[in-house]
Design a protein around this motif. Structure first.
Motif, PDB file in Angstrom:
ATOM      1  N   ALA A  44     -73.375  44.296 -44.906  1.00  0.00           N
ATOM      2  CA  ALA A  44     -72.460  45.410 -44.676  1.00  0.00           C
ATOM      3  C   ALA A  44     -73.100  46.480 -43.795  1.00  0.00           C
ATOM      4  O   ALA A  44     -72.412  47.205 -43.082  1.00  0.00           O
ATOM      5  CB  ALA A  44     -72.031  46.025 -46.003  1.00  0.00           C
ATOM      6  N   LYS A  45     -74.424  46.595 -43.852  1.00  0.00           N
ATOM      7  CA  LYS A  45     -75.131  47.597 -43.051  1.00  0.00           C
ATOM      8  C   LYS A  45     -75.445  47.098 -41.646  1.00  0.00           C
ATOM      9  O   LYS A  45     -75.850  47.888 -40.787  1.00  0.00           O
ATOM     10  CB  LYS A  45     -76.446  47.980 -43.718  1.00  0.00           C
ATOM     11  CG  LYS A  45     -76.329  48.711 -45.035  1.00  0.00           C
ATOM     12  CD  LYS A  45     -77.723  49.100 -45.516  1.00  0.00           C
ATOM     13  CE  LYS A  45     -77.697  49.835 -46.833  1.00  0.00           C
ATOM     14  NZ  LYS A  45     -79.045  50.264 -47.250  1.00  0.00           N
ATOM     15  N   ALA A  46     -75.291  45.805 -41.419  1.00  0.00           N
ATOM     16  CA  ALA A  46     -75.829  45.189 -40.207  1.00  0.00           C
ATOM     17  C   ALA A  46     -74.923  45.317 -38.991  1.00  0.00           C
ATOM     18  O   ALA A  46     -75.348  44.973 -37.882  1.00  0.00           O
ATOM     19  CB  ALA A  46     -76.142  43.718 -40.473  1.00  0.00           C
ATOM     20  N   GLY A  47     -73.685  45.776 -39.169  1.00  0.00           N
ATOM     21  CA  GLY A  47     -72.780  45.836 -38.031  1.00  0.00           C
ATOM     22  C   GLY A  47     -72.621  44.461 -37.415  1.00  0.00           C
ATOM     23  O   GLY A  47     -72.335  43.483 -38.110  1.00  0.00           O
ATOM     24  N   GLU A  48     -72.839  44.364 -36.108  1.00  0.00           N
ATOM     25  CA  GLU A  48     -72.736  43.077 -35.420  1.00  0.00           C
ATOM     26  C   GLU A  48     -74.110  42.453 -35.166  1.00  0.00           C
ATOM     27  O   GLU A  48     -74.222  41.462 -34.451  1.00  0.00           O
ATOM     28  CB  GLU A  48     -71.974  43.259 -34.108  1.00  0.00           C
ATOM     29  CG  GLU A  48     -70.528  43.703 -34.339  1.00  0.00           C
ATOM     30  CD  GLU A  48     -69.734  43.842 -33.059  1.00  0.00           C
ATOM     31  OE1 GLU A  48     -70.293  43.603 -31.965  1.00  0.00           O
ATOM     32  OE2 GLU A  48     -68.544  44.201 -33.132  1.00  0.00           O
ATOM     33  N   LEU A  49     -75.140  43.018 -35.759  1.00  0.00           N
ATOM     34  CA  LEU A  49     -76.490  42.476 -35.616  1.00  0.00           C
ATOM     35  C   LEU A  49     -76.558  41.081 -36.233  1.00  0.00           C
ATOM     36  O   LEU A  49     -76.239  40.902 -37.413  1.00  0.00           O
ATOM     37  CB  LEU A  49     -77.489  43.398 -36.322  1.00  0.00           C
ATOM     38  CG  LEU A  49     -78.966  42.990 -36.326  1.00  0.00           C
ATOM     39  CD1 LEU A  49     -79.538  43.045 -34.914  1.00  0.00           C
ATOM     40  CD2 LEU A  49     -79.767  43.902 -37.257  1.00  0.00           C
ATOM     41  N   PRO A  50     -76.950  40.054 -35.462  1.00  0.00           N
ATOM     42  CA  PRO A  50     -77.035  38.698 -36.026  1.00  0.00           C
ATOM     43  C   PRO A  50     -78.239  38.569 -36.945  1.00  0.00           C
ATOM     44  O   PRO A  50     -79.379  38.634 -36.498  1.00  0.00           O
ATOM     45  CB  PRO A  50     -77.162  37.817 -34.777  1.00  0.00           C
ATOM     46  CG  PRO A  50     -77.767  38.702 -33.731  1.00  0.00           C
ATOM     47  CD  PRO A  50     -77.289  40.089 -34.021  1.00  0.00           C
ATOM     48  N   LEU A  51     -77.972  38.394 -38.236  1.00  0.00           N
ATOM     49  CA  LEU A  51     -79.064  38.341 -39.207  1.00  0.00           C
ATOM     50  C   LEU A  51     -79.743  36.978 -39.254  1.00  0.00           C
ATOM     51  O   LEU A  51     -80.911  36.878 -39.651  1.00  0.00           O
ATOM     52  CB  LEU A  51     -78.529  38.703 -40.596  1.00  0.00           C
ATOM     53  CG  LEU A  51     -78.019  40.150 -40.755  1.00  0.00           C
ATOM     54  CD1 LEU A  51     -77.426  40.340 -42.148  1.00  0.00           C
ATOM     55  CD2 LEU A  51     -79.136  41.147 -40.503  1.00  0.00           C
ATOM     56  N   ALA A  52     -79.033  35.947 -38.865  1.00  0.00           N
ATOM     57  CA  ALA A  52     -79.614  34.602 -38.896  1.00  0.00           C
ATOM     58  C   ALA A  52     -80.810  34.531 -37.950  1.00  0.00           C
ATOM     59  O   ALA A  52     -80.707  34.830 -36.758  1.00  0.00           O
ATOM     60  CB  ALA A  52     -78.568  33.572 -38.503  1.00  0.00           C
ATOM     61  N   GLY A  53     -81.928  34.143 -38.500  1.00  0.00           N
ATOM     62  CA  GLY A  53     -83.127  34.005 -37.692  1.00  0.00           C
ATOM     63  C   GLY A  53     -83.873  35.297 -37.434  1.00  0.00           C
ATOM     64  O   GLY A  53     -84.926  35.280 -36.788  1.00  0.00           O
ATOM     65  N   LEU A  54     -83.358  36.414 -37.924  1.00  0.00           N
ATOM     66  CA  LEU A  54     -84.017  37.700 -37.718  1.00  0.00           C
ATOM     67  C   LEU A  54     -85.005  37.952 -38.851  1.00  0.00           C
ATOM     68  O   LEU A  54     -84.677  37.774 -40.026  1.00  0.00           O
ATOM     69  CB  LEU A  54     -82.973  38.813 -37.678  1.00  0.00           C
ATOM     70  CG  LEU A  54     -83.451  40.199 -37.245  1.00  0.00           C
ATOM     71  CD1 LEU A  54     -83.895  40.174 -35.792  1.00  0.00           C
ATOM     72  CD2 LEU A  54     -82.336  41.215 -37.438  1.00  0.00           C
ATOM     73  N   ARG A  55     -86.199  38.366 -38.514  1.00  0.00           N
ATOM     74  CA  ARG A  55     -87.218  38.590 -39.535  1.00  0.00           C
ATOM     75  C   ARG A  55     -86.881  39.840 -40.339  1.00  0.00           C
ATOM     76  O   ARG A  55     -86.439  40.854 -39.810  1.00  0.00           O
ATOM     77  CB  ARG A  55     -88.586  38.755 -38.896  1.00  0.00           C
ATOM     78  CG  ARG A  55     -89.086  37.508 -38.189  1.00  0.00           C
ATOM     79  CD  ARG A  55     -90.565  37.601 -37.896  1.00  0.00           C
ATOM     80  NE  ARG A  55     -91.367  37.726 -39.112  1.00  0.00           N
ATOM     81  CZ  ARG A  55     -92.700  37.715 -39.126  1.00  0.00           C
ATOM     82  NH1 ARG A  55     -93.383  37.600 -37.995  1.00  0.00           N
ATOM     83  NH2 ARG A  55     -93.356  37.840 -40.257  1.00  0.00           N
ATOM     84  N   THR A  56     -87.093  39.767 -41.649  1.00  0.00           N
ATOM     85  CA  THR A  56     -86.937  40.939 -42.506  1.00  0.00           C
ATOM     86  C   THR A  56     -88.238  41.168 -43.251  1.00  0.00           C
ATOM     87  O   THR A  56     -88.885  40.211 -43.701  1.00  0.00           O
ATOM     88  CB  THR A  56     -85.766  40.766 -43.489  1.00  0.00           C
ATOM     89  OG1 THR A  56     -85.660  41.924 -44.310  1.00  0.00           O
ATOM     90  CG2 THR A  56     -85.934  39.542 -44.354  1.00  0.00           C
TER      91      THR A  56
END
Length: 296
Positions: free
Chosen positions: A59-71
């Motif tokens: 919900a906080k990510a907007g259109e940022l693609p979370l798949a494959g993004l390091r957290t």
């Protein structure tokens, strides 16, 4: 330091972040990362706040693609060792005032600034939505963002919302975050830049009396239902109680029966695109309620 390739930026604490080269490996708080993405900049990785769990909150990510993004974790679980091992050259964080880095334990934030350039941008109640957007735009420009924002989309959305809200039968809007089956946090609009912007465009926002907190008034659902809102902006972040868990409360069901619901992210990305989408979503809801009321 090579002056031709060095980089510096003064953040909202008045602190100068300096790098001997232009930053390209950026780790950001998820809201800031989503904003940079809207400017065409993909962060190396993101981190969350104390309200978040092990996984990033979509919900906080907007259109940022979370798949494959390091957290790198959230709040007290922020993994500084993993963050350093990723070799970022800049960290972008946010603050809700007082210069304190949001979502990171103070000692961890201090250690982080001893190791890396850190930029902190204020998204708190003292800032206007325009001011938040302008500061993120300035940061993105300094990072050579490939996507320069234009005001056209935003101005169109603002004009549309202003027209919708100006109707004599425009609905009343309540913003809230469900705390559980028995209680709810009612947002105080003047203390939220995005809600204050709605009010400046003419939206009829319900403002509950002050409570123990500056941003919210925490009450039982009966008090929320008594406002009889026509539209409810509902916090959809992971820390808010989902709607399906509220069905056992009769006052919640009364709200649900009469109101139109709009998903609300109080940590919306600070970009022209995200703000235009936010205004359009609220205008859609207003137009829908008005149409329903005019139907035979």
């Amino acid at each position: 330091m090579n002056p031709g390739n060095s980089w510096e930026f003064t953040d909202d604490r008045g602190q100068l972040a300096v790098s001997p080269h232009h930053p390209t490996r950026v780790v950001a708080y998820i809201q800031a990362g989503a904003t940079l993405w809207d400017h065409g900049l993909r962060p190396l990785g993101i981190f969350g706040s104390h309200h978040d769990g092990d996984a990033p909150d979509p919900a906080k990510a907007g259109e940022l693609p979370l798949a494959g993004l390091r957290t790198f974790g959230a709040g007290g679980a922020l993994d500084l060792d993993a963050l350093y091992a990723a070799e970022p050259d800049l960290v972008v964080a946010v603050s809700y005032g007082g210069g304190q880095v949001y979502g990171i334990d103070p000692e961890a934030a201090k250690h982080l600034e001893e190791q890396l350039p850190v930029v902190v941008l204020d998204v708190g109640k003292e800032r206007s939505l325009d001011g938040i957007r302008d500061r993120f735009t300035a940061l993105a420009a300094s990072l050579r963002s490939p996507r320069r924002p234009t005001a056209t989309e935003l101005e169109r959305a603002q004009a549309r919302l202003r027209t919708s809200a100006a109707r004599p039968d425009a609905p009343r809007v309540l913003a809230l975050s469900a705390a559980g089956p028995d209680t709810v946090h009612l947002a105080r609009p003047l203390n939220w830049p995005d809600l204050r912007a709605l009010g400046e465009l003419g939206v009829g926002l319900i403002d509950p009396e002050a409570g123990s907190g500056s941003n919210w008034r925490t009450v039982e659902w009966s008090e929320a239902a008594a406002f009889e809102p026509d539209i409810v902006l509902t916090d959809v972040r992971a820390n808010a109680t989902p709607r399906e868990q509220l069905q056992g409360n009769a006052h919640w069901r009364a709200i649900e029966e009469r109101a139109r619901f709009v998903a609300w992210n109080p940590e919306t990305p600070g970009s022209h695109h995200a703000h235009a989408r936010y205004f359009d979503t609220v205008a859609d809801a207003i137009d829908g309620v008005v149409a329903d009321n005019q139907a035979p």
